[in-house]
Design a protein around this motif. Structure first.
Motif, PDB file in Angstrom:
ATOM      1  N   ASP A 229       6.771   8.362   2.857  1.00 24.39           N
ATOM      2  CA  ASP A 229       5.130   8.875   3.313  1.00 24.39           C
ATOM      3  C   ASP A 229       4.130   9.034   1.862  1.00 24.39           C
ATOM      4  O   ASP A 229       4.599   8.344   0.525  1.00 24.39           O
ATOM      5  CB  ASP A 229       4.517  10.469   3.180  1.00 24.39           C
ATOM      6  CG  ASP A 229       5.436  11.838   2.431  1.00 24.39           C
ATOM      7  OD1 ASP A 229       4.755  11.836   1.408  1.00 24.39           O
ATOM      8  OD2 ASP A 229       6.568  12.079   1.858  1.00 24.39           O
ATOM      9  N   LYS A 230       2.869   8.272   2.097  1.00 22.73           N
ATOM     10  CA  LYS A 230       2.289   8.511   1.622  1.00 22.73           C
ATOM     11  C   LYS A 230       1.638   9.138  -0.032  1.00 22.73           C
ATOM     12  O   LYS A 230       1.656   8.642  -1.214  1.00 22.73           O
ATOM     13  CB  LYS A 230       0.746   7.952   2.128  1.00 22.73           C
ATOM     14  CG  LYS A 230      -0.333   8.045   0.956  1.00 22.73           C
ATOM     15  CD  LYS A 230      -2.121   7.783   1.504  1.00 22.73           C
ATOM     16  CE  LYS A 230      -2.814   7.115   1.691  1.00 22.73           C
ATOM     17  NZ  LYS A 230      -4.305   6.200   1.638  1.00 22.73           N
ATOM     18  N   GLU A 231       2.010  10.606   0.233  1.00 22.92           N
ATOM     19  CA  GLU A 231       1.168  11.805  -1.199  1.00 22.92           C
ATOM     20  C   GLU A 231       3.066  11.347  -1.735  1.00 22.92           C
ATOM     21  O   GLU A 231       2.579  11.456  -3.042  1.00 22.92           O
ATOM     22  CB  GLU A 231       1.066  12.820  -0.425  1.00 22.92           C
ATOM     23  CG  GLU A 231       1.089  14.088  -0.942  1.00 22.92           C
ATOM     24  CD  GLU A 231       0.788  15.275  -0.481  1.00 22.92           C
ATOM     25  OE1 GLU A 231       0.302  15.820  -1.141  1.00 22.92           O
ATOM     26  OE2 GLU A 231       1.328  15.650  -0.051  1.00 22.92           O
ATOM     27  N   THR A 232       3.803  11.327  -0.894  1.00 22.85           N
ATOM     28  CA  THR A 232       5.153  11.059  -1.855  1.00 22.85           C
ATOM     29  C   THR A 232       4.881   9.594  -2.652  1.00 22.85           C
ATOM     30  O   THR A 232       5.420   9.560  -4.190  1.00 22.85           O
ATOM     31  CB  THR A 232       6.397  11.301  -1.239  1.00 22.85           C
ATOM     32  OG1 THR A 232       6.259  11.805  -0.479  1.00 22.85           O
ATOM     33  CG2 THR A 232       7.654  10.423  -2.370  1.00 22.85           C
TER      34      THR A 232
ATOM     35  N   LYS B  35       8.610  14.948   2.027  1.00 21.18           N
ATOM     36  CA  LYS B  35       8.666  14.630   3.486  1.00 21.18           C
ATOM     37  C   LYS B  35      10.488  15.548   3.948  1.00 21.18           C
ATOM     38  O   LYS B  35      10.626  15.541   5.347  1.00 21.18           O
ATOM     39  CB  LYS B  35       8.919  13.423   3.398  1.00 21.18           C
ATOM     40  CG  LYS B  35       9.911  13.144   5.212  1.00 21.18           C
ATOM     41  CD  LYS B  35       9.656  11.353   5.224  1.00 21.18           C
ATOM     42  CE  LYS B  35       9.364  11.180   6.969  1.00 21.18           C
ATOM     43  NZ  LYS B  35       8.842  11.395   7.989  1.00 21.18           N
TER      44      LYS B  35
ATOM     45  N   SER C  40       0.622  -1.064  -0.099  1.00 17.13           N
ATOM     46  CA  SER C  40      -0.306   0.150   0.214  1.00 17.13           C
ATOM     47  C   SER C  40       0.748   1.398  -0.056  1.00 17.13           C
ATOM     48  O   SER C  40       1.928   0.649   0.284  1.00 17.13           O
ATOM     49  CB  SER C  40      -1.182   0.095   1.460  1.00 17.13           C
ATOM     50  OG  SER C  40       0.150  -0.129   2.206  1.00 17.13           O
ATOM     51  N   PRO C  41       0.350   2.135  -0.665  1.00 22.29           N
ATOM     52  CA  PRO C  41       1.596   4.081  -0.471  1.00 22.29           C
ATOM     53  C   PRO C  41       1.534   4.006   0.481  1.00 22.29           C
ATOM     54  O   PRO C  41       2.533   5.089   0.466  1.00 22.29           O
ATOM     55  CB  PRO C  41       0.496   4.544  -1.106  1.00 22.29           C
ATOM     56  CG  PRO C  41      -0.842   3.793  -1.970  1.00 22.29           C
ATOM     57  CD  PRO C  41      -0.489   2.736  -1.685  1.00 22.29           C
ATOM     58  N   ASP C  42       1.012   3.812   1.997  1.00 24.05           N
ATOM     59  CA  ASP C  42       1.740   3.951   3.221  1.00 24.05           C
ATOM     60  C   ASP C  42       2.085   3.111   4.454  1.00 24.05           C
ATOM     61  O   ASP C  42       3.054   3.257   4.753  1.00 24.05           O
ATOM     62  CB  ASP C  42       0.691   4.446   4.025  1.00 24.05           C
ATOM     63  CG  ASP C  42      -0.963   3.253   4.263  1.00 24.05           C
ATOM     64  OD1 ASP C  42      -0.066   2.012   3.300  1.00 24.05           O
ATOM     65  OD2 ASP C  42      -1.414   3.550   5.044  1.00 24.05           O
ATOM     66  N   ALA C  43       2.936   2.227   3.332  1.00 24.47           N
ATOM     67  CA  ALA C  43       3.061   1.276   3.942  1.00 24.47           C
ATOM     68  C   ALA C  43       4.582   1.501   4.281  1.00 24.47           C
ATOM     69  O   ALA C  43       5.592   0.339   5.120  1.00 24.47           O
ATOM     70  CB  ALA C  43       3.369  -0.695   3.180  1.00 24.47           C
TER      71      ALA C  43
ATOM     72  N   GLU D 170       5.963   4.945   5.321  1.00 19.65           N
ATOM     73  CA  GLU D 170       6.042   5.656   7.301  1.00 19.65           C
ATOM     74  C   GLU D 170       6.530   4.323   7.562  1.00 19.65           C
ATOM     75  O   GLU D 170       6.628   3.571   7.777  1.00 19.65           O
ATOM     76  CB  GLU D 170       4.669   6.188   6.381  1.00 19.65           C
ATOM     77  CG  GLU D 170       3.935   6.568   5.478  1.00 19.65           C
ATOM     78  CD  GLU D 170       2.091   7.363   6.065  1.00 19.65           C
ATOM     79  OE1 GLU D 170       2.018   7.079   7.004  1.00 19.65           O
ATOM     80  OE2 GLU D 170       2.160   7.869   5.234  1.00 19.65           O
ATOM     81  N   PRO D 171       7.952   5.410   8.826  1.00 19.71           N
ATOM     82  CA  PRO D 171       7.932   6.787   8.064  1.00 19.71           C
ATOM     83  C   PRO D 171       8.810   7.438   7.265  1.00 19.71           C
ATOM     84  O   PRO D 171       8.969   8.369   7.484  1.00 19.71           O
ATOM     85  CB  PRO D 171       8.025   7.303   9.795  1.00 19.71           C
ATOM     86  CG  PRO D 171       8.889   5.917  10.092  1.00 19.71           C
ATOM     87  CD  PRO D 171       8.242   4.201   9.852  1.00 19.71           C
TER      88      PRO D 171
END
Length: 210
Positions: free
Chosen positions: A21-24, A175, A12-15, A17-18
């Motif tokens: 980041d998901k948006e990037t 980020k 997933s796009p947020d996987a 993090e940190p």
């Protein structure tokens, strides 16, 4: 006609993090990579005789690509290839160091994993402007570290890429802003060493080490 597609992320796009980041990740994969794919397909549509060419063939034999689209194939074909590899290299969690034959080869070529990490980090930090830092196999299947500008691929120089660090600003700027060294440091916390080790074994034709 050859039609290249955007590969799906295996996480997933947020996987990540940190560290990323998901948006990037959404911008990087869904927009930047998609643009490379779309532009590559548009360029190749003018030359149906290239319909049987694979992506690696196009990049390796760039001199045989018609001059009218050569720059487009270099930039967008390279971008598609480099990013397709990147999404395999990155993984949430995973092994923190290489294993088996690759570990032995890194220790032999660079004295230690720590020295290798420092050398690859220096190549990534030292790449002026946009580009990539690479761990590659040369024509003799020896490990080398280097970097390329823009979306150029080591394939263009007769090398086989195993691992690439994307240092284009779109890969990290939301980020990290201008703190590229911090991004590079954290990149090593996301590397899928199992994948890289498997590619090394496949390319060198070696059996998996016990």
């Amino acid at each position: 006609m050859t039609q290249f597609d955007l590969p799906e992320l295996e996480f997933s796009p947020d996987a990540l993090e940190p560290y990323i980041d998901k948006e990037t990740m959404v911008i990087h994969h869904d927009r930047h990579h998609q643009t490379y794919v779309s532009n590559l397909n548009a360029a190749l549509a003018k030359y149906p005789e290239l319909k049987k060419a694979s992506l690696t063939d196009l990049i390796i034999h760039l001199d045989k690509v018609p001059e009218e689209i050569r720059t487009a194939v270099r930039n967008n074909g390279g971008g598609h290839y480099n990013h397709s590899l990147l999404w395999k290299v990155l993984i949430p969690g995973g092994a923190h160091e290489p294993r088996g034959n690759l570990k032995k080869a890194i220790d032999s070529a660079f004295d230690s994993f720590e020295s290798f990490r420092d050398d690859l980090s220096a190549a990534a930090a030292g790449r002026f402007g946009s580009g990539w830092a690479w761990l590659t196999l040369d024509a003799r299947k020896k490990l080398t570290i280097g970097s390329t500008p823009n979306q150029d691929s080591p394939l263009m120089d007769g090398q086989t890429p195993l691992l690439g660090i994307d240092v284009w600003e779109h890969a990290y700027y939301l980020k990290y802003q201008n703190k590229r060294p911090e991004y590079i440091k954290n990149f090593f916390k996301m590397i899928n060493w199992d994948f890289v080790s498997d590619v090394y074994d496949k390319v060198t034709g070696r059996m998996v080490a016990e």
